[in-house]
Scaffold this active site. Structure first.
Site, PDB file in Angstrom:
ATOM      1  N   GLY A   1       0.845  -1.191   0.000  1.00  0.00           N
ATOM      2  CA  GLY A   1       0.000   0.000   0.000  1.00  0.00           C
ATOM      3  C   GLY A   1       0.877   1.236   0.000  1.00  0.00           C
ATOM      4  O   GLY A   1       2.054   1.165   0.369  1.00  0.00           O
TER       5      GLY A   1
ATOM      6  N   GLN B   1       3.383   9.738   1.244  1.00  0.00           N
ATOM      7  CA  GLN B   1       4.684   9.054   1.187  1.00  0.00           C
ATOM      8  C   GLN B   1       5.505   9.438  -0.038  1.00  0.00           C
ATOM      9  O   GLN B   1       6.694   9.134  -0.104  1.00  0.00           O
ATOM     10  CB  GLN B   1       4.477   7.533   1.251  1.00  0.00           C
ATOM     11  CG  GLN B   1       3.908   7.121   2.607  1.00  0.00           C
ATOM     12  CD  GLN B   1       3.684   5.638   2.680  1.00  0.00           C
ATOM     13  OE1 GLN B   1       2.664   5.136   2.209  1.00  0.00           O
ATOM     14  NE2 GLN B   1       4.644   4.922   3.245  1.00  0.00           N
TER      15      GLN B   1
ATOM     16  N   CYS C   1       6.273  -0.173   7.429  1.00  0.00           N
ATOM     17  CA  CYS C   1       5.888   1.027   6.686  1.00  0.00           C
ATOM     18  C   CYS C   1       7.054   1.453   5.807  1.00  0.00           C
ATOM     19  O   CYS C   1       8.183   1.519   6.282  1.00  0.00           O
ATOM     20  CB  CYS C   1       5.521   2.137   7.668  1.00  0.00           C
ATOM     21  SG  CYS C   1       5.093   3.681   6.840  1.00  0.00           S
ATOM     22  N   LEU C   2       6.776   1.758   4.548  1.00  0.00           N
ATOM     23  CA  LEU C   2       7.839   2.170   3.620  1.00  0.00           C
ATOM     24  C   LEU C   2       8.501   3.474   4.069  1.00  0.00           C
ATOM     25  O   LEU C   2       9.619   3.760   3.669  1.00  0.00           O
ATOM     26  CB  LEU C   2       7.264   2.338   2.209  1.00  0.00           C
ATOM     27  CG  LEU C   2       6.737   1.059   1.550  1.00  0.00           C
ATOM     28  CD1 LEU C   2       6.065   1.394   0.214  1.00  0.00           C
ATOM     29  CD2 LEU C   2       7.843   0.040   1.343  1.00  0.00           C
TER      30      LEU C   2
ATOM     31  N   HIS D   1      -3.819   1.229   8.001  1.00  0.00           N
ATOM     32  CA  HIS D   1      -2.484   1.836   7.894  1.00  0.00           C
ATOM     33  C   HIS D   1      -2.528   3.033   6.926  1.00  0.00           C
ATOM     34  O   HIS D   1      -2.018   4.114   7.234  1.00  0.00           O
ATOM     35  CB  HIS D   1      -1.502   0.755   7.419  1.00  0.00           C
ATOM     36  CG  HIS D   1      -0.077   1.203   7.364  1.00  0.00           C
ATOM     37  ND1 HIS D   1       0.864   0.803   8.286  1.00  0.00           N
ATOM     38  CD2 HIS D   1       0.567   2.028   6.503  1.00  0.00           C
ATOM     39  CE1 HIS D   1       2.022   1.365   7.991  1.00  0.00           C
ATOM     40  NE2 HIS D   1       1.879   2.108   6.905  1.00  0.00           N
ATOM     41  N   GLU D   2      -3.169   2.825   5.769  1.00  0.00           N
ATOM     42  CA  GLU D   2      -3.223   3.898   4.762  1.00  0.00           C
ATOM     43  C   GLU D   2      -4.191   5.003   5.180  1.00  0.00           C
ATOM     44  O   GLU D   2      -3.936   6.179   4.918  1.00  0.00           O
ATOM     45  CB  GLU D   2      -3.606   3.336   3.387  1.00  0.00           C
ATOM     46  CG  GLU D   2      -2.683   2.249   2.832  1.00  0.00           C
ATOM     47  CD  GLU D   2      -1.202   2.588   2.910  1.00  0.00           C
ATOM     48  OE1 GLU D   2      -0.847   3.779   2.829  1.00  0.00           O
ATOM     49  OE2 GLU D   2      -0.394   1.657   3.067  1.00  0.00           O
TER      50      GLU D   2
ATOM     51  N   HIS E   1      -2.245   7.185   7.359  1.00  0.00           N
ATOM     52  CA  HIS E   1      -1.306   8.026   6.597  1.00  0.00           C
ATOM     53  C   HIS E   1      -1.980   9.297   6.098  1.00  0.00           C
ATOM     54  O   HIS E   1      -1.409  10.372   6.197  1.00  0.00           O
ATOM     55  CB  HIS E   1      -0.761   7.272   5.376  1.00  0.00           C
ATOM     56  CG  HIS E   1       0.534   6.546   5.630  1.00  0.00           C
ATOM     57  ND1 HIS E   1       1.652   7.177   6.133  1.00  0.00           N
ATOM     58  CD2 HIS E   1       0.896   5.267   5.430  1.00  0.00           C
ATOM     59  CE1 HIS E   1       2.641   6.295   6.233  1.00  0.00           C
ATOM     60  NE2 HIS E   1       2.208   5.120   5.827  1.00  0.00           N
TER      61      HIS E   1
HETATM   62 CO    CO Z   1       3.146   3.299   5.798  1.00  0.00          CO
END
Ligand code: CO
Length: 176
Positions: A46, A51, A93-94, A135-136, A139
């Site tokens: 995702g 991000q 998480c990226l 999670h998204e 964000h």
């Molecule tokens: Co993340």
């Protein structure tokens, strides 16, 4: 289509509340395509607009977390319709590289939002999809997985990042 640079904590864009998407024009379509490319290249399951440096209420999720044939999920302006249950599982998480921890999330969730053409739709998820959706969703509100950890774990991670930044600052500049 292009792969964009992924922003890492403590980049300030990650903690801003996203603006609502109001125009579902060609620019937005390009942005969504770039987000999908960037997510797959990372690789991740995702990605939120934050991000790649844009505080917008927009995220993509690899539909394969729902079923192998499922297309990419694109959601703008999400709101929570319902959530139930509780489950603690591993999450990464990226924007927090090389960090995985256990995070408590709802077991099931339903979100309402807009698809890439601006059409309203609802998305129900459980298991990994529910986790990715939460999670998204976080964000695009400017909330990171870090904010869902205990204060101790959070401060340990913050210290680690600060230490790494110090080490990098003392590295000689690379010429060439
Ligand atoms: Co993340």
């Amino acid at each position: 289509m292009a792969i964009r640079e992924i922003r890492h904590y403590p980049d300030s864009v990650l903690t801003q509340k996203g603006e609502e998407v109001t125009s579902f024009d060609a620019d937005l379509q390009r942005l969504i395509d770039d987000m999908v490319d960037t997510m797959y290249a990372a690789p991740g399951i995702g990605l939120a607009a934050h991000q790649i440096g844009l505080a917008l209420q927009l995220f993509v999720i690899d539909g394969a977390v729902k079923d192998p044939e499922h297309p990419i999920i694109v959601m703008a302006n999400p709101t929570i319709l319902s959530q139930e249950g509780e489950v603690i599982d591993e999450e990464g998480c990226l924007s927090l590289p090389q960090y995985v921890d256990h995070v408590k999330r709802a077991e099931k969730i339903a979100l309402a939002g807009r698809d890439r053409n601006g059409e309203p739709f609802t998305l129900e998820g459980e298991g990994l999809l529910a986790r990715a959706m939460q999670h998204e969703y976080d964000h695009v509100q400017g909330i990171l997985m870090l904010d869902r950890l205990s204060p101790l774990k959070r401060s340990l991670y913050v210290k680690r990042v600060k230490k790494l930044e110090k080490i990098r600052a003392h590295e000689p500049a690379v010429a060439g």
